[in-house]
Design a protein around this motif. Structure first.
Motif, mmCIF file in Angstrom:
data_model
loop_
_atom_site.group_PDB
_atom_site.id
_atom_site.type_symbol
_atom_site.label_atom_id
_atom_site.label_comp_id
_atom_site.label_asym_id
_atom_site.label_seq_id
_atom_site.Cartn_x
_atom_site.Cartn_y
_atom_site.Cartn_z
ATOM 1 N N PHE A 37 0.942 -1.180 -0.025
ATOM 2 C CA PHE A 37 -0.038 0.046 0.077
ATOM 3 C C PHE A 37 0.806 1.391 0.041
ATOM 4 C CE2 PHE A 37 -2.784 2.923 2.420
ATOM 5 C CZ PHE A 37 -3.809 3.232 1.273
ATOM 6 N N ASP A 38 1.882 1.424 0.970
ATOM 7 C CA ASP A 38 2.842 2.377 0.881
ATOM 8 C C ASP A 38 3.516 2.628 -0.441
ATOM 9 O OD1 ASP A 38 2.117 3.203 3.595
ATOM 10 O OD2 ASP A 38 3.927 2.088 4.457
ATOM 11 N N ASP A 39 4.011 1.555 -1.001
ATOM 12 C CA ASP A 39 4.619 1.695 -2.553
ATOM 13 C C ASP A 39 3.791 2.312 -3.483
ATOM 14 O OD1 ASP A 39 6.847 0.419 -1.156
ATOM 15 O OD2 ASP A 39 6.378 -1.478 -2.021
ATOM 16 N N GLU A 86 2.923 6.154 -2.565
ATOM 17 C CA GLU A 86 4.152 6.965 -2.964
ATOM 18 C C GLU A 86 4.291 7.286 -4.697
ATOM 19 O OE1 GLU A 86 9.034 6.594 -2.682
ATOM 20 O OE2 GLU A 86 7.729 5.755 -1.395
ATOM 21 N N GLU A 87 4.083 6.091 -5.373
ATOM 22 C CA GLU A 87 3.868 6.049 -6.746
ATOM 23 C C GLU A 87 2.979 6.731 -7.230
ATOM 24 O OE1 GLU A 87 2.298 3.017 -9.938
ATOM 25 O OE2 GLU A 87 4.065 2.059 -8.837
ATOM 26 N N LYS A 88 1.784 7.174 -6.782
ATOM 27 C CA LYS A 88 0.740 7.808 -7.063
ATOM 28 C C LYS A 88 0.841 9.316 -6.588
ATOM 29 C CE LYS A 88 -2.788 4.504 -7.861
ATOM 30 N NZ LYS A 88 -3.062 4.897 -9.202
ATOM 31 N N GLY A 89 1.764 9.691 -5.462
ATOM 32 C CA GLY A 89 1.837 11.017 -5.160
ATOM 33 C C GLY A 89 1.027 11.597 -4.078
ATOM 34 N N TYR A 90 0.530 10.357 -3.230
ATOM 35 C CA TYR A 90 -0.445 10.824 -2.114
ATOM 36 C C TYR A 90 0.596 11.448 -1.045
ATOM 37 C CZ TYR A 90 -4.550 8.628 -3.787
ATOM 38 O OH TYR A 90 -5.578 8.281 -4.128
ATOM 39 N N ALA A 91 0.104 12.505 -0.274
ATOM 40 C CA ALA A 91 1.077 13.296 0.857
ATOM 41 C C ALA A 91 1.053 12.290 1.879
ATOM 42 C CB ALA A 91 0.284 14.651 1.061
ATOM 43 N N ASN A 92 0.116 11.354 2.165
ATOM 44 C CA ASN A 92 0.288 10.498 3.162
ATOM 45 C C ASN A 92 -0.694 9.328 3.144
ATOM 46 O OD1 ASN A 92 -2.261 11.623 4.247
ATOM 47 N ND2 ASN A 92 -1.257 13.565 4.592
ATOM 48 N N ARG A 93 -0.917 8.236 3.972
ATOM 49 C CA ARG A 93 -1.722 7.383 4.002
ATOM 50 C C ARG A 93 -3.328 7.792 3.973
ATOM 51 N NH1 ARG A 93 1.508 3.479 8.311
ATOM 52 N NH2 ARG A 93 3.083 2.810 6.745
ATOM 53 N N SER A 94 -3.420 8.908 4.922
ATOM 54 C CA SER A 94 -4.697 9.238 5.338
ATOM 55 C C SER A 94 -5.368 9.753 4.141
ATOM 56 C CB SER A 94 -4.656 10.471 6.373
ATOM 57 O OG SER A 94 -4.410 9.801 7.707
#
Length: 138
Positions: free
Chosen positions: A18-20, A23-31
């Motif tokens: 999920f984190d990978d 990050e690939e999609k450019g989200y600022a954070n998990r939330s």
């Protein structure tokens, strides 16, 4: 708008994947990513229930030389004038066309329209992209 914090327990490998991706999609954070997943879950539920007012697009690729596909597409679009908001027609080459039809209405009605359009003889590919009117999303 009040923000609520909550905890989620998931396997470490799943969280790593999920984190990978976020990050690939450019989200600022998990939330932010989780909020988008929840919104998508809500939109899919609107479509499953079938009674909600929804919006979406029906994209079809067809050979305009095939049978009476052009006439049938036009006739069907006139039959559903209350659900079809707009359409865009693009000539892909000398035989093939792409049409994007913007629809709204009850989910069950929109699904029926999509199925009828996609199943027409001469349509090579079709896809319904389900979205929402946005009224229920935060």
């Amino acid at each position: 708008m009040k923000i609520v914090r909550f905890g989620v327990s998931i396997p470490e490998d799943l969280l790593k994947k999920f984190d990978d991706i976020i990050e690939e999609k450019g989200y600022a954070n998990r939330s932010e990513a989780i909020r988008d997943l929840i919104r998508d879950f809500i939109v899919r539920h609107e479509w499953e229930v079938g009674n909600e007012e929804v919006a979406g697009t029906i994209t079809i690729v067809y050979n305009h030389d095939e049978a009476d596909v052009v006439e049938e597409l036009l006739e069907m679009q006139h039959d559903y004038v209350n659900n079809i908001v707009s359409s865009v027609h693009v000539h892909m080459d000398e035989h093939n066309c792409l049409e994007v039809i913007i629809v709204k209405g009850r989910a069950s009605d929109v699904k029926t329209i999509a199925e009828r359009l996609i199943s027409l003889k001469g349509v090579k590919h079709g896809k319904l992209v389900m979205s929402t009117t946005g009224r229920e999303l935060v």
